[in-house]
Design a protein around this motif. Structure first.
Motif, PDB file in Angstrom:
ATOM      1  N   GLN A  60       0.834  -1.205   0.000  1.00 34.16           N
ATOM      2  CA  GLN A  60       0.000   0.000   0.000  1.00 34.16           C
ATOM      3  C   GLN A  60       0.870   1.256   0.000  1.00 34.16           C
ATOM      4  N   ASN A  61       1.899   1.258   0.832  1.00 35.53           N
ATOM      5  CA  ASN A  61       2.810   2.400   0.872  1.00 35.53           C
ATOM      6  C   ASN A  61       3.570   2.536  -0.439  1.00 35.53           C
ATOM      7  N   ALA A  62       3.997   1.413  -1.013  1.00 37.11           N
ATOM      8  CA  ALA A  62       4.734   1.460  -2.273  1.00 37.11           C
ATOM      9  C   ALA A  62       3.882   2.060  -3.390  1.00 37.11           C
ATOM     10  N   GLU A  63       2.604   1.701  -3.407  1.00 36.40           N
ATOM     11  CA  GLU A  63       1.720   2.224  -4.455  1.00 36.40           C
ATOM     12  C   GLU A  63       1.592   3.742  -4.358  1.00 36.40           C
ATOM     13  N   ILE A  64       1.471   4.269  -3.126  1.00 35.38           N
ATOM     14  CA  ILE A  64       1.371   5.727  -2.946  1.00 35.38           C
ATOM     15  C   ILE A  64       2.703   6.391  -3.262  1.00 35.38           C
ATOM     16  N   LEU A  65       3.801   5.716  -2.903  1.00 37.54           N
ATOM     17  CA  LEU A  65       5.127   6.227  -3.246  1.00 37.54           C
ATOM     18  C   LEU A  65       5.235   6.418  -4.752  1.00 37.54           C
ATOM     19  N   ALA A  66       4.788   5.425  -5.506  1.00 37.48           N
ATOM     20  CA  ALA A  66       4.862   5.500  -6.964  1.00 37.48           C
ATOM     21  C   ALA A  66       3.986   6.619  -7.516  1.00 37.48           C
ATOM     22  N   GLN A  67       2.823   6.801  -6.912  1.00 34.96           N
ATOM     23  CA  GLN A  67       1.875   7.799  -7.415  1.00 34.96           C
ATOM     24  C   GLN A  67       2.304   9.230  -7.086  1.00 34.96           C
ATOM     25  N   LYS A  68       2.724   9.467  -5.843  1.00 39.51           N
ATOM     26  CA  LYS A  68       2.919  10.836  -5.362  1.00 39.51           C
ATOM     27  C   LYS A  68       4.374  11.290  -5.261  1.00 39.51           C
ATOM     28  N   LEU A  69       5.311  10.368  -5.044  1.00 46.17           N
ATOM     29  CA  LEU A  69       6.682  10.788  -4.784  1.00 46.17           C
ATOM     30  C   LEU A  69       7.687  10.341  -5.856  1.00 46.17           C
ATOM     31  N   LEU A  70       7.362   9.293  -6.603  1.00 44.01           N
ATOM     32  CA  LEU A  70       8.264   8.881  -7.674  1.00 44.01           C
ATOM     33  C   LEU A  70       8.493  10.006  -8.682  1.00 44.01           C
TER      34      LEU A  70
END
Length: 634
Positions: free
Chosen positions: A54-64
């Motif tokens: 779940q955290n990885a998915e948000i990382l990809a969406q917002k911070l990548l």
């Protein structure tokens, strides 16, 4: 003319930044300070597969999109999250038949059937991210107790040498268990082919899973193990897959300690664990200054570059150190303090690893960690140094006439000093104060040369003794001995605190029950230094101010790839303070080549204000524990 001058400045900055690479050699790993997300600050050790993805998915969406590309699982991913399990517990870890840690199947269900993190890594890679894991030093105590066979990855099957098969008990150094996880992990003997074979099997397995980033813990600072660091670096160099190597912790790290390892790694911690307290943030100013001054920022590293690491950013939604609990509270730092932390980390070019639970990422925190100017500075700036030429009007001390004066640091509430025994680099002159005192009818002693007051809670001399009850089959320990107090309790000098350190804590050497462990083994050198076998650091008696609060003002400076100048003011004082720098001293510090005009256009980043062209001074009233960040075009 201006265009050619600008091109010359860019080339000059790029030469400074990339100057350490060997001619003809392509080195691209960790080209810039790595960015990403790490689970420790929000989950301690209990994160599971669902929460991580779940955290990885948000990382990809917002911070990548802002360069945060590594999703890293921190420590104890192989431990069962059940009653009785904690950081230094024993018997709850999963290992394979070769003694290598594998994911706990209850927390990581996709790992069942011998898959390890293959499925998790695949999903992370499909998000456009890179996948990282945390590892402890050496080999697990469970593997040694089970006497697991060692895998030979080159030949297949059990590692064989000198006509026999080798096992975990042959390579595990039981006297070198991790200082803050003594029931969990110990060093391996890397002088043996079997020891190197075990490490090689570890990293072959993890890269087969798809690991791109390894955080290797309990090998640096007070837990320094140069042989394991260089051996692991060699194993990673052998692999086809590029893997970023990060080492920690950074308790009592000095530039001289880093001098021996920076080329083997990509990130190395230079402080103990950083948490969300102002004292932790403030403790990073001196050490970051010291590493910048010896040009360690972006120096040569493993297959690329290496970066002094100020630790993760404990912002947003967090947990607490070492607990068996996930995210449950907000960051304790004020917004001004968070801006100070992010600004210092960026201009010191530290890796930026966000630690908060991304499922609860608020807009303010997102705006802070994705600030485009800070990220530009973090990746592309050069000539990053502390700027020492600051002035202030000392309003907060209650004087009627404000005095314009130069200062760097103010100490409030000074009280008496006491002597404490701590560790320092063996090159530190303060460490050279020990001598042997041979006694005819009494045990030999090791004594400190400087006079001590009776009020100091530290004996002038310690009793030297060796134990006949234990034999270590290793010549490196023949010169080492124990040191004990002359009192009846007969405790021994121990360089390990027994737990992970916090950045702002004073780290003293303790007196604990005598045991046969490298943290209690000492050696006296001819130059008067008393070196510890476990950390390779030296003991020194230092003065410590009791109940002292540090304040003051600090500044950092850097130059940009487009010829701009970055100047940051930091107010460590408990009240707002007016801070000033002279343009002439900025010019003298960084050189005339960055000044094209008689004045500078200036923007302050946090307020967004464009300041009138500055000619003589740059000034700002900075909030308590806050900062101002100026972008100058001169």
């Amino acid at each position: 003319m201006r265009a050619s001058l600008f091109l010359a400045l860019v080339l000059r900055a790029n030469f400074f930044y990339w100057g350490c690479c060997k001619e003809g050699e392509e080195k691209t790993l960790a080209k810039f300070p790595p960015r990403g997300w790490n689970s420790y600050d929000s989950f301690s050790w209990i994160i599971d597969e669902e929460a991580f993805l779940q955290n990885a998915e948000i990382l990809a969406q917002k911070l990548l999109p802002h360069g945060y590309e590594y999703a890293v699982i921190d420590f104890l991913w192989y431990r069962k999250n059940v009653d009785g399990a904690y950081v230094d517990s024993y018997g709850y870890d999963s290992i394979d038949e070769w003694g290598r840690p594998i994911p706990d199947p209850d927390r990581w269900p996709s790992s069942r059937g011998g898959k390890g993190f293959t499925e998790v890594a695949k999903k992370v890679h499909e998000m456009g991210l890179k996948f990282g894991i945390h590892l402890m030093r050496g080999i697990s105590t469970k593997a040694v107790d089970a006497n697991a066979p060692i895998l030979d990855v080159h030949k297949g099957g059990v590692y064989s040498e000198d006509g026999r098969n080798w096992t975990a008990r042959d390579i595990g150094l039981t006297h070198r268990t991790c200082g803050w996880m003594q029931h969990g992990f110990m060093s391996v003997n890397t002088d043996l082919g079997a020891g190197k074979a075990f490490l090689r099997s570890l990293y072959h397995l993890y890269t087969e899973w798809g690991v791109d980033f390894v955080k290797l813990d309990c090998v640096f600072g007070d837990d320094y193990d140069s042989k394991e660091i260089s051996s692991v670096s060699q194993m990673l160099e052998e692999l086809d897959r590029p893997v970023v190597l990060s080492i920690s912790p950074g308790t009592r790290v000095t530039p001289s300690m880093a001098e021996t390892i920076y080329k083997y790694v990509n990130m190395y911690r230079i402080t103990a664990d950083d948490w969300d307290t102002w004292s932790d943030v403030a403790s990073h100013f001196n050490i970051s200054r010291d590493f910048a001054s010896v040009k360690k920022i972006g120096a040569e590293g493993l297959r690329g570059r290496s970066w002094p690491d100020l630790d993760m950013l404990p912002l947003g939604w967090l947990t607490d150190p070492g607990v068996q609990q996930g995210p449950h509270r907000k960051c304790y730092l004020t917004l001004d303090e968070q801006k100070t932390q992010m600004t210092l980390w960026s201009i010191a070019k530290s890796p930026l690893m966000f630690g908060g639970d991304l499922r609860n990422l608020d807009g303010t925190t997102l705006s802070l960690i994705s600030n485009p100017t800070l990220l530009e500075i973090n990746s592309y700036s050069s000539n990053n140094l502390e700027f020492p030429h600051l002035y202030t009007t000392e309003k907060h001390l209650g004087k009627k006439n404000h005095i314009f004066f130069k200062f760097k640091e103010t100490i409030y509430q000074q009280k008496h000093k006491k002597k404490i025994l701590g560790l320092t680099s063996c090159t530190d002159e303060r460490a050279k104060g020990w001598h042997a005192s041979l006694q005819t009818s009494q045990p030999d002693q090791i004594c400190w040369n400087l006079k001590m007051k009776q009020s100091d809670n530290l004996s002038h001399c310690l009793i030297k003794f060796s134990s006949d009850e234990h034999v270590i089959h290793n010549q490196e320990h023949e010169q080492y001995f124990h040191l004990a107090t002359p009192r009846r309790d007969f405790n021994c000098l121990d360089a390990s605190s027994g737990r992970k350190g916090i950045a702002s804590e004073r780290q003293d050497i303790k007196l604990t029950s005598c045991k046969w462990h490298a943290s209690q083994m000492w050696s006296l050198n001819d130059d008067g230094t008393l070196v510890n076998s476990y950390s390779n650091s030296c003991a020194a008696v230092n003065s410590y101010k009791v109940s002292t609060t540090s304040g003051g003002i600090r500044s950092w400076i850097a130059t940009g790839r487009r010829g701009e100048i970055y100047l940051a003011f930091f107010n460590l004082n408990p009240v707002a303070t007016r801070i000033t720098a002279k343009v002439s001293e900025v010019r003298d510090f960084i050189g005339n080549s960055f000044f094209w005009e008689g004045s500078c256009n200036c923007t302050e980043v946090w307020s967004g204000k464009n300041i009138e062209p500055v000619r003589t001074t740059i000034s700002a009233t900075v909030n308590s524990h806050g900062c101002s960040l100026f972008v100058l075009t001169c």
